[in-house]
Design an enzyme around this catalytic site. Structure first.
Site, PDB file in Angstrom:
ATOM      1  N   ALA A  62       0.809  -1.104   0.105  1.00 62.85           N
ATOM      2  CA  ALA A  62       0.084   0.068   0.207  1.00 62.85           C
ATOM      3  C   ALA A  62       0.808   1.180  -0.079  1.00 62.85           C
ATOM      4  O   ALA A  62       2.114   1.339   0.476  1.00 62.85           O
ATOM      5  CB  ALA A  62      -0.922   0.026   1.418  1.00 62.85           C
ATOM      6  N   GLY A 103       0.888  -5.173   1.203  1.00 63.83           N
ATOM      7  CA  GLY A 103      -0.024  -5.261  -0.081  1.00 63.83           C
ATOM      8  C   GLY A 103       0.544  -6.120  -1.235  1.00 63.83           C
ATOM      9  O   GLY A 103      -0.259  -6.587  -1.846  1.00 63.83           O
ATOM     10  N   GLU A 106       0.257  -9.538  -0.510  1.00 71.11           N
ATOM     11  CA  GLU A 106      -0.872  -9.936  -0.510  1.00 71.11           C
ATOM     12  C   GLU A 106      -1.669  -9.903  -1.631  1.00 71.11           C
ATOM     13  O   GLU A 106      -2.547 -10.781  -2.080  1.00 71.11           O
ATOM     14  CB  GLU A 106      -1.765  -8.669   0.468  1.00 71.11           C
ATOM     15  CG  GLU A 106      -1.413  -8.770   1.828  1.00 71.11           C
ATOM     16  CD  GLU A 106      -2.249  -7.512   2.730  1.00 71.11           C
ATOM     17  OE1 GLU A 106      -1.806  -6.521   2.457  1.00 71.11           O
ATOM     18  OE2 GLU A 106      -2.928  -8.146   3.572  1.00 71.11           O
ATOM     19  N   GLU A 126       3.635  -5.088   7.877  1.00 69.25           N
ATOM     20  CA  GLU A 126       2.817  -4.068   8.330  1.00 69.25           C
ATOM     21  C   GLU A 126       3.082  -3.661   9.760  1.00 69.25           C
ATOM     22  O   GLU A 126       2.723  -2.728  10.357  1.00 69.25           O
ATOM     23  CB  GLU A 126       1.460  -4.621   7.907  1.00 69.25           C
ATOM     24  CG  GLU A 126       1.074  -4.402   6.627  1.00 69.25           C
ATOM     25  CD  GLU A 126       1.153  -5.426   5.621  1.00 69.25           C
ATOM     26  OE1 GLU A 126       2.032  -6.232   5.961  1.00 69.25           O
ATOM     27  OE2 GLU A 126       0.694  -5.454   4.687  1.00 69.25           O
TER      28      GLU A 126
HETATM   29  N1  CAA Z   1       4.515   3.463   0.370  1.00 70.50           N
HETATM   30  C1  CAA Z   1       4.950   4.595  -0.119  1.00 70.50           C
HETATM   31  N2  CAA Z   1       6.194   4.983  -0.218  1.00 70.50           N
HETATM   32  C2  CAA Z   1       6.900   4.088   0.065  1.00 70.50           C
HETATM   33  C3  CAA Z   1       6.483   2.663   0.187  1.00 70.50           C
HETATM   34  C4  CAA Z   1       5.342   2.545   0.654  1.00 70.50           C
HETATM   35  N3  CAA Z   1       4.857   1.143   0.711  1.00 70.50           N
HETATM   36  N4  CAA Z   1       7.799   1.925   0.245  1.00 70.50           N
HETATM   37  C5  CAA Z   1       8.903   2.859   0.105  1.00 70.50           C
HETATM   38  N5  CAA Z   1       8.360   3.869  -0.048  1.00 70.50           N
HETATM   39  C6  CAA Z   1       9.148   5.177  -0.489  1.00 70.50           C
HETATM   40  C7  CAA Z   1      10.214   5.437   0.562  1.00 70.50           C
HETATM   41  O1  CAA Z   1       9.666   6.561   1.495  1.00 70.50           O
HETATM   42  C8  CAA Z   1      11.328   6.076  -0.415  1.00 70.50           C
HETATM   43  O2  CAA Z   1      10.792   7.523  -0.770  1.00 70.50           O
HETATM   44  P1  CAA Z   1      11.986   8.780  -0.747  1.00 70.50           P
HETATM   45  O3  CAA Z   1      12.912   8.193  -2.149  1.00 70.50           O
HETATM   46  O4  CAA Z   1      11.029   9.935  -1.415  1.00 70.50           O
HETATM   47  O5  CAA Z   1      12.759   8.750   0.338  1.00 70.50           O
HETATM   48  C9  CAA Z   1      11.249   5.384  -1.633  1.00 70.50           C
HETATM   49  O6  CAA Z   1       9.955   4.775  -1.820  1.00 70.50           O
HETATM   50  C10 CAA Z   1      12.466   4.203  -1.645  1.00 70.50           C
HETATM   51  O7  CAA Z   1      12.383   3.416  -0.686  1.00 70.50           O
HETATM   52  P2  CAA Z   1      13.425   2.855   0.191  1.00 70.50           P
HETATM   53  O8  CAA Z   1      14.623   3.969   0.269  1.00 70.50           O
HETATM   54  O9  CAA Z   1      13.133   2.315   1.440  1.00 70.50           O
HETATM   55  O10 CAA Z   1      13.979   1.870  -0.672  1.00 70.50           O
HETATM   56  P3  CAA Z   1      14.944   0.428  -0.663  1.00 70.50           P
HETATM   57  O11 CAA Z   1      15.180  -0.142  -1.893  1.00 70.50           O
HETATM   58  O12 CAA Z   1      15.923   0.900   0.454  1.00 70.50           O
HETATM   59  O13 CAA Z   1      13.678  -0.430   0.263  1.00 70.50           O
HETATM   60  C11 CAA Z   1      11.675  -1.707   0.345  1.00 70.50           C
HETATM   61  C12 CAA Z   1      12.690  -0.870  -0.599  1.00 70.50           C
HETATM   62  C13 CAA Z   1      12.100  -2.860   1.167  1.00 70.50           C
HETATM   63  C14 CAA Z   1      10.467  -2.117  -0.327  1.00 70.50           C
HETATM   64  C15 CAA Z   1      11.394  -0.611   1.370  1.00 70.50           C
HETATM   65  O14 CAA Z   1      11.093   0.750   0.969  1.00 70.50           O
HETATM   66  C16 CAA Z   1      10.059  -0.843   2.534  1.00 70.50           C
HETATM   67  O15 CAA Z   1      10.240  -1.478   3.177  1.00 70.50           O
HETATM   68  N6  CAA Z   1       8.825  -0.302   2.098  1.00 70.50           N
HETATM   69  C17 CAA Z   1       7.784  -0.304   2.895  1.00 70.50           C
HETATM   70  C18 CAA Z   1       7.407  -1.869   2.841  1.00 70.50           C
HETATM   71  C19 CAA Z   1       6.096  -2.081   3.700  1.00 70.50           C
HETATM   72  O16 CAA Z   1       6.058  -1.795   4.761  1.00 70.50           O
HETATM   73  N7  CAA Z   1       4.970  -2.484   2.916  1.00 70.50           N
HETATM   74  C20 CAA Z   1       3.580  -2.546   3.722  1.00 70.50           C
HETATM   75  C21 CAA Z   1       2.890  -1.238   3.387  1.00 70.50           C
HETATM   76  S1  CAA Z   1       1.448  -1.118   4.293  1.00 70.50           S
HETATM   77  C22 CAA Z   1       0.389  -2.306   3.480  1.00 70.50           C
HETATM   78  O17 CAA Z   1       0.762  -2.845   2.635  1.00 70.50           O
HETATM   79  C23 CAA Z   1      -1.051  -2.140   4.134  1.00 70.50           C
HETATM   80  C24 CAA Z   1      -1.952  -3.403   3.630  1.00 70.50           C
HETATM   81  O18 CAA Z   1      -1.800  -4.278   4.155  1.00 70.50           O
HETATM   82  C25 CAA Z   1      -3.072  -2.984   3.107  1.00 70.50           C
END
Ligand code: CAA
Ligand code: NAI
Length: 704
Positions: A62, A103, A106, A126
């Site tokens: 998400a 997501g 998922e 999450e």
């Molecule tokens: N939503 C919005 N922005 C996100 C994002 C997300 N899910 N994941 C990463 N970003 C953004 C970061 O903030 C960053 O932005 P900036 O460049 O502006 O700072 C950019 O994307 C790149 O991210 P990273 O620097 O973290 O990149 P990375 O390659 O080091 O890591 C990653 C990649 C492992 C995917 C890491 O970004 C991460 O862990 N992201 C979050 C994953 C997460 O927690 N997902 C769950 C979301 S909640 C959900 O999905 C709810 C549900 O069940 C419905």
């Protein structure tokens, strides 16, 4: 460009998510997916569908930035979209590369078949955002991977490799070559053979073992109690997985949705989201554009192989960077290297590091007793005794020895980086890299920008912190930088509270219950009370006779008395507590009488001290000092201060760090309490001007 693209490969349609940088499943992507399926499902020329991600990864889930915002009208929500895609009578295959998180996974679990590329990480993180997998993840993962695996993965938020995912049954196949081509072939095969869709929501082989083991969930709750302390999300995750076992899929999904809604707007989730974005924001330095050149770091040197130098050498080796440590003589060098070896060995013995990985890391660490050995290093980190003359001498030698362009860094925790830089003819290449103990464990690195540190030097140190797996926070030169300067306030008030009538165990309990891993007295016993004692004595000795410690009220009296009795802490079996097994703090009547006697001698009347006062006296001055630090420009952002405290001092992440937490308390309440403390105790408790200003403007630190 549209957020989804469709490409035909024979009878199979490939739907590509296009939302850089991480293919977050925001409104546009969800609408795009819905439109794509609306087009493809009725199209008789389409036999199967592949979903894949454009660019670096499948999807990070998400779009976290959209949390708390109402989606535009007509945009499907993710859980319902996934349910609908899963219903497809045409085979839907996920082609996964890079990352499938939250997501993203998922969505993949809603597909009928999952093919994954090598070097992919998958998981449901999450919980690390204070929420739960709310798009069916808590219902589908246990059905696919089994309840025990789902509990472990969802409650830890850990991402697994594609190999582990295959073993757990989360994915069906690892494709060595082109993962999209493999998925297209699979979709075509499933369609050609008329294989009915295999929907995760209809599977229940993963639930059988849990159904036969009614105690499973209670056992799991007990096992997670320590790491989930103070948080709601991990327990909500468990309740949802329990619902998956107990209820039919649709009802379980409804239950998951209700639990998700309770979490997503709560302070815990706001704090964890704040921490997530702060961890990324911290790397952005306003006056250092991305185009700022950085120097490559291919080889490092460390001067001093004591507590910190040894740990710092391990940090470089862990990142695959060869490092040479220099000690003053062969004996100290051998002892230092042996300590490193023993440290790695302990990790191997605990099963957390493979023996060959340890051997590789040890092979990256060389030792020497002369500075010539670091002449070609790209960076040298000095970690010798905390004495200015020694530091200056070392930097003088480094200046003469190291190649032009090398970065000369100091690990000093209290000394003036500019004075150290002035001992060289290249102050533009000098910077502070303040690691935290144990350096190979703690994620915080304060990067101390000297008055003359060049943009290139700063940018290189910040980039290096990422390479080393650290959270690098850029700070300015001042006594204690950000972390220890604020810590001083907290420790001082903790000591005063004890003089005034609280017991060490009372203070520690309140701080522990707040969410820190331990309170100030247990921490002091662990670190060694003698460290502070020595610093206090040195400071006293520096001052002209009769001018005291410099603080309005000296806070070290009781600690001095403990040290005079040899109570240095855990290492001597006694400190603020006594220790029977070497590590469990036990309240000690001897300490209690010492406190009473000392307070009496100081003329301080002992009184009952409430838990509320303990919390406010320890934490409000810490926040207040944070405000001064911001005002002085020592830290760039309040969220940077939060990073220092979460990653360097164990401030509970689910409270967002001290400055975020202060906003949730209300700055007016904090300023009012500080004024009250000032009236009773003295001017060192005066509210910081920035705090007063924000209160007057009705703002919080978040508004700066
Ligand atoms: N939503 C919005 N922005 C996100 C994002 C997300 N899910 N994941 C990463 N970003 C953004 C970061 O903030 C960053 O932005 P900036 O460049 O502006 O700072 C950019 O994307 C790149 O991210 P990273 O620097 O973290 O990149 P990375 O390659 O080091 O890591 C990653 C990649 C492992 C995917 C890491 O970004 C991460 O862990 N992201 C979050 C994953 C997460 O927690 N997902 C769950 C979301 S909640 C959900 O999905 C709810 C549900 O069940 C419905
Ligand atoms: P330490 O006393 O454990 O190690 C210092 C080492 O430097 C010793 O092994 C000594 O032999 C060596 N050394 C001294 N002079 C030298 C020289 N001229 N050439 C080569 N080696 C020399 O000290 P520690 O705790 O590792 O501290 C080092 C630095 O890190 C200090 O500046 C300290 O303030 C800072 N620091 C310490 C932290 C801690 O928790 N111990 C935390 C953060 C910073």
């Amino acid at each position: 460009m549209s957020a989804t693209q469709i490409e035909r490969r024979g009878p199979v349609a490939v739907v590509r998510l296009v939302n850089p940088p991480v293919n977050g499943l925001g409104s546009a992507v969800r609408s795009g997916l819905e439109a794509a399926f609306n087009q493809l499902l009725p199209d008789d020329s389409v036999a199967g569908i592949v979903i894949t991600g454009d660019g670096r990864m499948f999807s990070a889930g998400a779009d976290i930035r959209e949390f708390g915002r109402t989606p535009p009208p007509g945009v499907p929500n993710l859980p319902e979209l996934i349910d609908w895609l899963e219903e497809s009578s045409k085979p839907v295959v996920a082609a996964i590369h890079g990352v499938a998180a939250g997501g993203g996974l998922e969505l993949a679990l809603g597909c009928h078949y999952r093919i994954v590329a090598p070097k992919t990480r998958l998981g449901l993180p999450e919980v690390t955002l204070g929420i739960l997998p709310g798009a069916g993840g808590t219902q589908r993962l246990p059905r696919v991977a089994g309840v025990e695996a789902a509990l472990e993965l969802i409650v830890s938020g850990r991402l697994v490799s594609e190999r582990e995912a295959l073993k757990l049954g989360i994915v069906d196949q690892v494709a060595e070559g082109d993962v999209v081509a493999a998925a297209v072939a699979k979709a075509a095969e499933l369609a050609a053979t008329g294989t009915p869709p295999r929907r995760s929501s209809e599977r229940d082989e993963g639930l059988a073992a849990a159904r036969a083991d009614p105690g499973l969930f209670d056992r799991f709750r007990r096992s997670m109690a320590k790491r989930a302390r103070g948080m709601n999300a991990p327990y909500a995750c468990v309740r949802c997985i329990e619902a998956a076992v107990r209820l039919p899929f649709a009802e379980g999904r409804h239950f998951e949705h209700q639990e998700f809604r309770k979490l997503v707007g709560a302070v815990e989730a706001q704090a964890m989201r704040h921490a997530f974005f702060a961890e990324r924001e911290v790397a952005k330095i306003p006056d250092l554009p991305d185009s700022t050149p950085t120097r490559p770091i291919a080889a490092a040197g460390v001067i001093g192989c004591g507590t910190m130098g040894g740990g710092i050498a391990m940090v470089f080796a862990n990142a695959g960077i060869p490092v040479t440590v220099v000690e003053s003589d062969a004996g100290a060098l051998d002892a230092g290297l042996e300590k490193i070896r023993a440290n790695y060995q302990a990790t191997v013995d605990k099963g957390r590091l493979a023996q060959d990985a340890m051997d590789e890391r040890m092979a990256l660490i060389a030792g020497a007793t002369g500075f010539d050995a670091v002449a070609d290093a790209d960076i040298v980190v000095e970690a010798v005794f905390e004495e200015m003359p020694v530091k200056k001498q070392v930097f003088g030698i480094l200046d003469r020895t190291c190649r032009p362009g090398a970065i000369l860094a100091t690990n000093t925790s209290t000394l003036d980086v500019d004075e150290i830089a002035a001992a060289t003819g290249r102050p533009e290449s000098v910077i502070g890299t303040h690691f935290f103990s144990p350096a190979n464990v703690m994620r915080l690195l304060e990067v101390v920008r000297g008055a003359k540190s060049s943009p290139e030097t700063v940018a290189t140190a910040m980039a290096l912190s990422k390479t080393l797996g650290k959270i690098g926070v850029l700070v300015g030169v001042c006594d204690g930088f950000v972390g220890n300067r604020m810590l001083h306030q907290y420790l001082r008030e903790a000591a005063f509270l004890v003089e005034e009538g609280a017991l060490p165990q009372d203070v520690d309990r309140v701080i522990y219950d707040f969410g820190f891993p331990m309170g100030p007295f247990a921490m002091s016993d662990l670190a060694g009370n003698d460290i502070g004692w020595r610093i206090r004595k040195a400071k006293m000795a520096e001052r002209p006779a009769g001018t005291g410690s410099g603080d309005e009220r000296y806070s070290g009296t009781i600690s001095d008395r403990l040290c005079e009795r040899g109570r240095f802490g855990q290492k001597t079996g006694a400190g603020w507590y006594r220790y029977e097994d070497g590590r469990t703090p036990l309240p000690d009547p001897e300490v209690e009488s010492l406190i009473v006697e000392t307070s009496k001698a100081l003329g301080i009347g002992q009184r009952p001290v409430s838990d509320r006062e303990i919390l406010e006296r320890c934490l409000y001055p810490l926040v207040n000092e944070g405000a001064r630090i911001l005002d002085e420009g020592i830290a760039l952002r309040s969220s940077d201060i939060d990073m220092v405290w979460i990653h360097g001092y164990g401030f509970p992440r689910y409270r967002g760090g001290p400055m975020f937490w202060a906003d949730t308390v209300g700055l007016d309440a904090i300023a009012a309490a500080m004024r009250g403390f000032q009236a009773v105790h003295g001017d060192w408790m005066a509210p910081a001007p920035l705090l007063e200003k924000l209160v007057a403007e009705g703002k919080g630190f978040k508004d700066l």
